[in-house]
Design a protein around this motif. Sequence first.
Motif, PDB file in Angstrom:
ATOM      1  N   TYR A   1     -14.611   0.495 -11.948  1.00 54.16           N
ATOM      2  CA  TYR A   1     -13.786  -0.704 -11.756  1.00 54.16           C
ATOM      3  C   TYR A   1     -13.085  -0.665 -10.398  1.00 54.16           C
ATOM      4  N   VAL A   2     -12.590   0.492 -10.005  1.00 53.41           N
ATOM      5  CA  VAL A   2     -11.873   0.604  -8.725  1.00 53.41           C
ATOM      6  C   VAL A   2     -12.808   0.361  -7.555  1.00 53.41           C
ATOM      7  N   VAL A   3     -13.970   1.024  -7.547  1.00 56.23           N
ATOM      8  CA  VAL A   3     -14.872   0.902  -6.394  1.00 56.23           C
ATOM      9  C   VAL A   3     -15.475  -0.500  -6.293  1.00 56.23           C
ATOM     10  N   VAL A   4     -15.628  -1.192  -7.443  1.00 59.94           N
ATOM     11  CA  VAL A   4     -16.166  -2.560  -7.402  1.00 59.94           C
ATOM     12  C   VAL A   4     -15.103  -3.531  -6.904  1.00 59.94           C
ATOM     13  N   THR A   5     -13.900  -3.427  -7.448  1.00 59.70           N
ATOM     14  CA  THR A   5     -12.847  -4.360  -7.040  1.00 59.70           C
ATOM     15  C   THR A   5     -12.401  -4.132  -5.600  1.00 59.70           C
ATOM     16  N   GLU A   6     -12.461  -2.904  -5.121  1.00 58.61           N
ATOM     17  CA  GLU A   6     -12.086  -2.629  -3.737  1.00 58.61           C
ATOM     18  C   GLU A   6     -13.224  -2.884  -2.757  1.00 58.61           C
ATOM     19  N   GLY A   7     -14.439  -3.131  -3.257  1.00 58.36           N
ATOM     20  CA  GLY A   7     -15.557  -3.471  -2.399  1.00 58.36           C
ATOM     21  C   GLY A   7     -16.221  -2.295  -1.713  1.00 58.36           C
TER      22      GLY A   7
ATOM     23  N   TYR B   1      -3.293   4.650   4.177  1.00 54.62           N
ATOM     24  CA  TYR B   1      -2.585   3.823   3.197  1.00 54.62           C
ATOM     25  C   TYR B   1      -3.562   3.381   2.119  1.00 54.62           C
ATOM     26  N   LEU B   2      -3.141   3.546   0.871  1.00 54.83           N
ATOM     27  CA  LEU B   2      -4.019   3.340  -0.276  1.00 54.83           C
ATOM     28  C   LEU B   2      -3.518   2.199  -1.144  1.00 54.83           C
ATOM     29  N   PRO B   3      -4.425   1.430  -1.744  1.00 50.76           N
ATOM     30  CA  PRO B   3      -4.013   0.488  -2.799  1.00 50.76           C
ATOM     31  C   PRO B   3      -3.445   1.254  -3.989  1.00 50.76           C
ATOM     32  N   PHE B   4      -2.668   0.544  -4.804  1.00 51.29           N
ATOM     33  CA  PHE B   4      -2.004   1.210  -5.927  1.00 51.29           C
ATOM     34  C   PHE B   4      -3.007   1.845  -6.881  1.00 51.29           C
ATOM     35  N   GLN B   5      -4.099   1.120  -7.215  1.00 55.11           N
ATOM     36  CA  GLN B   5      -5.025   1.641  -8.218  1.00 55.11           C
ATOM     37  C   GLN B   5      -5.774   2.875  -7.711  1.00 55.11           C
ATOM     38  N   VAL B   6      -6.019   2.976  -6.403  1.00 56.57           N
ATOM     39  CA  VAL B   6      -6.675   4.163  -5.859  1.00 56.57           C
ATOM     40  C   VAL B   6      -5.741   5.357  -5.923  1.00 56.57           C
ATOM     41  N   LYS B   7      -4.484   5.158  -5.501  1.00 56.12           N
ATOM     42  CA  LYS B   7      -3.508   6.255  -5.546  1.00 56.12           C
ATOM     43  C   LYS B   7      -3.252   6.708  -6.986  1.00 56.12           C
ATOM     44  N   PHE B   8      -3.112   5.750  -7.889  1.00 54.93           N
ATOM     45  CA  PHE B   8      -2.840   6.078  -9.282  1.00 54.93           C
ATOM     46  C   PHE B   8      -4.006   6.837  -9.902  1.00 54.93           C
ATOM     47  N   PHE B   9      -5.237   6.456  -9.555  1.00 53.10           N
ATOM     48  CA  PHE B   9      -6.415   7.146 -10.071  1.00 53.10           C
ATOM     49  C   PHE B   9      -6.414   8.610  -9.631  1.00 53.10           C
ATOM     50  N   TYR B  10      -6.138   8.876  -8.371  1.00 49.80           N
ATOM     51  CA  TYR B  10      -6.142  10.245  -7.877  1.00 49.80           C
ATOM     52  C   TYR B  10      -5.031  11.077  -8.511  1.00 49.80           C
ATOM     53  N   LEU B  11      -3.861  10.492  -8.696  1.00 48.63           N
ATOM     54  CA  LEU B  11      -2.766  11.247  -9.319  1.00 48.63           C
ATOM     55  C   LEU B  11      -3.094  11.591 -10.770  1.00 48.63           C
ATOM     56  N   CYS B  12      -3.728  10.667 -11.478  1.00 47.15           N
ATOM     57  CA  CYS B  12      -4.103  10.943 -12.870  1.00 47.15           C
ATOM     58  C   CYS B  12      -5.204  11.994 -12.953  1.00 47.15           C
ATOM     59  N   GLN B  13      -6.121  11.970 -11.993  1.00 51.78           N
ATOM     60  CA  GLN B  13      -7.167  12.984 -11.977  1.00 51.78           C
ATOM     61  C   GLN B  13      -6.581  14.377 -11.743  1.00 51.78           C
TER      62      GLN B  13
ATOM     63  N   GLN C   1       0.834  -1.192   0.000  1.00 50.57           N
ATOM     64  CA  GLN C   1       0.000   0.000   0.000  1.00 50.57           C
ATOM     65  C   GLN C   1       0.872   1.246   0.000  1.00 50.57           C
ATOM     66  N   TYR C   2       0.251   2.384  -0.307  1.00 54.08           N
ATOM     67  CA  TYR C   2       1.006   3.607  -0.558  1.00 54.08           C
ATOM     68  C   TYR C   2       0.441   4.765   0.251  1.00 54.08           C
ATOM     69  N   HIS C   3       1.287   5.772   0.444  1.00 52.65           N
ATOM     70  CA  HIS C   3       0.910   6.983   1.145  1.00 52.65           C
ATOM     71  C   HIS C   3       1.275   8.166   0.253  1.00 52.65           C
ATOM     72  N   TYR C   4       0.692   9.331   0.508  1.00 55.36           N
ATOM     73  CA  TYR C   4       1.042  10.488  -0.313  1.00 55.36           C
ATOM     74  C   TYR C   4       2.297  11.167   0.242  1.00 55.36           C
ATOM     75  N   GLY C   5       2.995  11.870  -0.655  1.00 62.98           N
ATOM     76  CA  GLY C   5       4.226  12.559  -0.274  1.00 62.98           C
ATOM     77  C   GLY C   5       4.647  13.519  -1.358  1.00 62.98           C
ATOM     78  N   LEU C   6       5.828  14.108  -1.171  1.00 63.26           N
ATOM     79  CA  LEU C   6       6.314  15.106  -2.124  1.00 63.26           C
ATOM     80  C   LEU C   6       6.644  14.505  -3.486  1.00 63.26           C
ATOM     81  N   LYS C   7       6.974  13.231  -3.520  1.00 61.94           N
ATOM     82  CA  LYS C   7       7.296  12.606  -4.800  1.00 61.94           C
ATOM     83  C   LYS C   7       6.070  12.519  -5.716  1.00 61.94           C
ATOM     84  N   ASP C   8       4.898  12.676  -5.123  1.00 62.92           N
ATOM     85  CA  ASP C   8       3.688  12.701  -5.956  1.00 62.92           C
ATOM     86  C   ASP C   8       3.717  13.854  -6.942  1.00 62.92           C
TER      87      ASP C   8
END
Length: 315
Positions: A73-79, A95-107, A7-14
């Motif tokens: 797809y994210v909300v269904v697979t994450e339940g 702490y976030l799953p990869f697909q949740v963090k990636f979705f927010y960064l792309c948004q 799992q991942y957390h947010y930081g300056l590298k984002d």
Amino acid sequence: ADGELVQYHYGLKDLVTILFYIFIAIILHAVVQEYALDKINRRLHLSKVKHSKFNESGQLVAFHLTSVIWCLYVVVTEGYISNPRSLWENYPHVYLPFQVKFFYLCQLAYWLHALPELYFQKVRKEEIPRQLRCIALYLVHIAGAYLLNLTRLGLILLLLQYLAEFFFHMARLVYFTDENNEKLFNVWAVVFVVTRLFTLTLYILVIGFGLPRVESQALDPERGNFFSFLFNNILFRMSVLLLVCLFQASVMWRFIHFQLRRWREYWNEQSSRKRAAAGAKQQAKPLKRDSGYHENGVVKAENGTSPRTKKLKSP
């Protein structure tokens, strides 16, 4: 190791990741414009105003459709849909799953890329304040949900918002191709009302009943707990719910006002068309002529006598 969940957390590298995907979004924007929208515009021969709005709606249709499918797809697979309690259980969701963090960064990357696109697309000055306001609202809400650890609630809200926006911009595209076709606007109106009701229900469920039941009610910024201690206060909780309801009511009022104005214009147009058709039909109707001919303004019969019947004198 096998079976280990990362799992991942947010930081300056984002910020570096977001900058990279800003350039990716600019490239994808240019591809959609060049290979899809420009070709359609050449066939439609739209005016400059409609050309700009067509490009805007075309880009947003592609983005909203992709985001709706991805988010669903994210909300269904994450339940998150099958288990609504997961929206507030174990808050804060640091702490976030990869697909949740990636979705927010792309948004965030997409809505940040929209700022230089205002210059590249040569948007009219009259349209810039409206688009800046829209971009700012999306950035504030997405970044707020990401930084304040409300990512699960933010995903559901984005799904509802993007679904309504997709139908709206799709209806605009259909209207630009055929101005007599406004059926998709009616579909958008229904979807808009339904999504507003779901949004309001979700706010009441999470803010009114979910977050106040969180076990950890102390302010702990290091652990990402920013809200639960506030929502334990019933006065603060009711104030937030009141603000949410007022905001949703204002949105619905603007929507109803827009729909009434649109229906009024539609019925005025239909009545004017009916009057024009009736006038044309009356002009095309042949005039009925009396038999005989006119002489000095008096109708004469064919044998020269007056068509009036003579009065017989009484004996």
